[in-house]
Scaffold this active site. Sequence first.
Site, PDB file in Angstrom:
ATOM      1  N   CYS A  97       3.272  32.246 -35.362  1.00 21.95           N
ATOM      2  CA  CYS A  97       3.753  31.018 -35.297  1.00 21.95           C
ATOM      3  C   CYS A  97       3.732  30.544 -33.634  1.00 21.95           C
ATOM      4  CB  CYS A  97       4.900  30.682 -36.134  1.00 21.95           C
ATOM      5  SG  CYS A  97       5.416  28.910 -36.006  1.00 21.95           S
ATOM      6  N   PHE A  98       2.816  30.032 -33.116  1.00 16.47           N
ATOM      7  CA  PHE A  98       2.762  29.595 -31.728  1.00 16.47           C
ATOM      8  C   PHE A  98       3.774  28.771 -31.433  1.00 16.47           C
ATOM      9  CE2 PHE A  98      -1.663  30.461 -30.018  1.00 16.47           C
ATOM     10  CZ  PHE A  98      -1.964  31.526 -30.625  1.00 16.47           C
ATOM     11  N   VAL A  99       4.204  27.592 -32.264  1.00 15.98           N
ATOM     12  CA  VAL A  99       5.561  26.853 -31.827  1.00 15.98           C
ATOM     13  C   VAL A  99       6.856  27.379 -32.069  1.00 15.98           C
ATOM     14  CG1 VAL A  99       3.928  24.918 -32.168  1.00 15.98           C
ATOM     15  CG2 VAL A  99       5.077  25.362 -33.962  1.00 15.98           C
ATOM     16  N   UNK A 100       6.728  28.297 -33.189  1.00 20.11           N
ATOM     17  CA  UNK A 100       8.044  29.032 -33.298  1.00 20.11           C
ATOM     18  C   UNK A 100       8.556  29.975 -32.554  1.00 20.11           C
ATOM     19  N   THR A 101       7.944  30.681 -31.784  1.00 23.54           N
ATOM     20  CA  THR A 101       8.602  31.490 -30.659  1.00 23.54           C
ATOM     21  C   THR A 101       9.163  30.692 -29.503  1.00 23.54           C
ATOM     22  OG1 THR A 101       6.119  31.461 -29.360  1.00 23.54           O
ATOM     23  CG2 THR A 101       6.794  33.338 -30.811  1.00 23.54           C
TER      24      THR A 101
END
Length: 161
Positions: free
Chosen positions: A39-43
Amino acid sequence: MLKDKKVIILGDRDGIPGQAIEACIKSAGAHVLFSTTECFVUTSAGAMDLENQKRIKGFAEEFGAENILIVLGGAEAEASGLACETVTNGDPTFAGPLAGVQLGLSCYHVVEPEIKNNVDADVYDEQIGMMEMVLDVDAIIAEIKGYREQFGKYVLAEAEV
């Protein structure tokens, strides 16, 4: 163009998953070293996963940075750009193994013509076609190309495109 390339795939849960990219890449005869869906935006602040940074650095050391191709599947231009910056110029958050490490890896998004036009069209349509319609492809391409031109040491040769 992709035949026999050593590829690392960084798919995105909200964009194009690693498995979909992997099917496309394999259709072109490339060798997938590693494939993941994150999840690119979760990190944290969009930074690349630290374990992925470690694996990428290890593969670059093992096979040579000039022999590695990174293929991204990020849903957003900015998140994809951060991933590209990390594998070309180093971790911009200075948190991971690639902090200050300028690998200059060849990095493309799967929707870029250099990748899309060199994989099996039917496989691409089946795996990625629907998702491509909802992505801002032009913004993604511009973002990745900017980082690649600024920091990339290794790009796909014109003859390969």
